[in-house]
Design a protein around this motif. Sequence first.
Motif, PDB file in Angstrom:
ATOM      1  N   GLU A 136      45.200  48.554  43.208  1.00 16.56           N
ATOM      2  CA  GLU A 136      45.298  47.859  44.498  1.00 16.56           C
ATOM      3  C   GLU A 136      44.025  47.070  44.752  1.00 16.56           C
ATOM      4  OE1 GLU A 136      45.858  50.589  47.758  1.00 16.56           O
ATOM      5  OE2 GLU A 136      47.601  51.534  46.826  1.00 16.56           O
ATOM      6  N   GLY A 137      44.159  45.957  45.472  1.00 14.38           N
ATOM      7  CA  GLY A 137      43.003  45.201  45.930  1.00 14.38           C
ATOM      8  C   GLY A 137      42.415  44.301  44.868  1.00 14.38           C
ATOM      9  N   GLU A 138      41.157  43.934  45.077  1.00 15.98           N
ATOM     10  CA  GLU A 138      40.488  43.008  44.167  1.00 15.98           C
ATOM     11  C   GLU A 138      39.005  43.302  44.124  1.00 15.98           C
ATOM     12  OE1 GLU A 138      39.172  39.331  46.889  1.00 15.98           O
ATOM     13  OE2 GLU A 138      41.309  39.343  46.434  1.00 15.98           O
ATOM     14  N   GLY A 139      38.381  42.842  43.045  1.00 12.90           N
ATOM     15  CA  GLY A 139      36.944  43.014  42.889  1.00 12.90           C
ATOM     16  C   GLY A 139      36.456  42.246  41.684  1.00 12.90           C
ATOM     17  N   GLU A 140      35.258  42.593  41.250  1.00  8.23           N
ATOM     18  CA  GLU A 140      34.633  41.895  40.132  1.00  8.23           C
ATOM     19  C   GLU A 140      33.657  42.826  39.439  1.00  8.23           C
ATOM     20  OE1 GLU A 140      32.921  37.579  40.097  1.00  8.23           O
ATOM     21  OE2 GLU A 140      31.298  38.930  40.764  1.00  8.23           O
ATOM     22  N   VAL A 141      33.573  42.677  38.121  1.00  3.16           N
ATOM     23  CA  VAL A 141      32.566  43.358  37.316  1.00  3.16           C
ATOM     24  C   VAL A 141      31.690  42.281  36.691  1.00  3.16           C
ATOM     25  CG1 VAL A 141      32.155  44.766  35.259  1.00  3.16           C
ATOM     26  CG2 VAL A 141      34.010  45.357  36.812  1.00  3.16           C
ATOM     27  N   GLU A 142      30.372  42.438  36.814  1.00  6.20           N
ATOM     28  CA  GLU A 142      29.430  41.533  36.161  1.00  6.20           C
ATOM     29  C   GLU A 142      28.547  42.349  35.236  1.00  6.20           C
ATOM     30  OE1 GLU A 142      25.651  38.558  37.040  1.00  6.20           O
ATOM     31  OE2 GLU A 142      26.965  39.112  38.709  1.00  6.20           O
ATOM     32  N   THR A 196      25.281  43.018  33.475  1.00 10.30           N
ATOM     33  CA  THR A 196      23.929  42.580  33.826  1.00 10.30           C
ATOM     34  C   THR A 196      23.200  41.960  32.643  1.00 10.30           C
ATOM     35  OG1 THR A 196      22.987  44.766  33.440  1.00 10.30           O
ATOM     36  CG2 THR A 196      23.710  44.263  35.688  1.00 10.30           C
ATOM     37  N   GLY A 197      23.522  42.374  31.437  1.00 11.11           N
ATOM     38  CA  GLY A 197      22.842  41.829  30.264  1.00 11.11           C
ATOM     39  C   GLY A 197      23.208  40.393  29.964  1.00 11.11           C
ATOM     40  N   SER A 198      24.479  40.048  30.096  1.00 10.88           N
ATOM     41  CA  SER A 198      24.959  38.716  29.720  1.00 10.88           C
ATOM     42  C   SER A 198      25.323  37.843  30.907  1.00 10.88           C
ATOM     43  CB  SER A 198      26.195  38.840  28.836  1.00 10.88           C
ATOM     44  OG  SER A 198      27.272  39.405  29.579  1.00 10.88           O
ATOM     45  N   GLY A 199      25.532  38.456  32.076  1.00  8.01           N
ATOM     46  CA  GLY A 199      25.976  37.689  33.231  1.00  8.01           C
ATOM     47  C   GLY A 199      27.471  37.407  33.230  1.00  8.01           C
ATOM     48  N   GLU A 200      28.187  37.896  32.201  1.00  8.17           N
ATOM     49  CA  GLU A 200      29.644  37.696  32.158  1.00  8.17           C
ATOM     50  C   GLU A 200      30.276  38.366  33.366  1.00  8.17           C
ATOM     51  OE1 GLU A 200      31.494  38.171  27.997  1.00  8.17           O
ATOM     52  OE2 GLU A 200      29.586  39.280  27.929  1.00  8.17           O
ATOM     53  N   LYS A 201      31.259  37.669  33.968  1.00  7.85           N
ATOM     54  CA  LYS A 201      31.956  38.192  35.133  1.00  7.85           C
ATOM     55  C   LYS A 201      33.440  38.303  34.828  1.00  7.85           C
ATOM     56  CE  LYS A 201      28.725  36.204  38.435  1.00  7.85           C
ATOM     57  NZ  LYS A 201      28.562  35.289  39.573  1.00  7.85           N
ATOM     58  N   TYR A 202      34.038  39.371  35.353  1.00  5.79           N
ATOM     59  CA  TYR A 202      35.462  39.615  35.153  1.00  5.79           C
ATOM     60  C   TYR A 202      36.096  39.924  36.497  1.00  5.79           C
ATOM     61  CZ  TYR A 202      33.913  40.150  30.355  1.00  5.79           C
ATOM     62  OH  TYR A 202      33.340  39.930  29.131  1.00  5.79           O
ATOM     63  N   HIS A 256      26.284  47.357  34.603  1.00  2.10           N
ATOM     64  CA  HIS A 256      27.080  46.354  35.291  1.00  2.10           C
ATOM     65  C   HIS A 256      26.966  46.471  36.809  1.00  2.10           C
ATOM     66  CE1 HIS A 256      29.590  49.940  34.964  1.00  2.10           C
ATOM     67  NE2 HIS A 256      30.296  49.499  35.987  1.00  2.10           N
ATOM     68  N   LEU A 257      27.344  45.399  37.452  1.00  2.00           N
ATOM     69  CA  LEU A 257      27.482  45.369  38.903  1.00  2.00           C
ATOM     70  C   LEU A 257      28.969  45.409  39.210  1.00  2.00           C
ATOM     71  CD1 LEU A 257      24.882  42.583  39.671  1.00  2.00           C
ATOM     72  CD2 LEU A 257      24.680  44.996  40.314  1.00  2.00           C
ATOM     73  N   LEU A 258      29.370  46.344  40.033  1.00  2.00           N
ATOM     74  CA  LEU A 258      30.760  46.438  40.462  1.00  2.00           C
ATOM     75  C   LEU A 258      30.808  45.978  41.904  1.00  2.00           C
ATOM     76  CD1 LEU A 258      33.678  47.266  39.986  1.00  2.00           C
ATOM     77  CD2 LEU A 258      33.030  49.611  40.597  1.00  2.00           C
ATOM     78  N   ARG A 259      31.619  44.961  42.149  1.00  2.00           N
ATOM     79  CA  ARG A 259      31.686  44.376  43.483  1.00  2.00           C
ATOM     80  C   ARG A 259      33.089  44.555  44.070  1.00  2.00           C
ATOM     81  NH1 ARG A 259      28.915  39.975  40.564  1.00  2.00           N
ATOM     82  NH2 ARG A 259      26.704  40.181  41.085  1.00  2.00           N
TER      83      ARG A 259
END
Length: 130
Positions: A63-69, A71-77, A93-96
Amino acid sequence: MIVRTLEERIGTEFDVDTPNWSSRRLLLKDDGVGFSLHDTVIKAGTETLIWYKHHIEAVYCIEGEGEVELTGSGEKYKIVPGTMYVLNGHERHLLRGGKTDMRVVCVFNPPCTGREVHDEEGAYVASSAN
């Protein structure tokens, strides 16, 4: 056989609530099945630094939405219902959380004890993996 419901875990010691997320621990190390299973809500608009140096985590969004970044590469998903990701390389990683709360099902190997807290690096301590 183990049978549990989310409702019976909410509001107990197995329901860990923080400003950024709430984790309802359904299976833990003491259950003896080799992994732990968590129903987790990532709160909207939050950002959490996480680095599972001692665990592999698989996450499935329901459910819902978010993003994983990473930290080493800056790749976002972008994470939306039906998205699965695995931190099989112990990626920091950063979990948003997005505009809405995001609900995910998480599996940890080795299993969590249920008493872990993130340290200053975003990790669970190694002793919890044993």
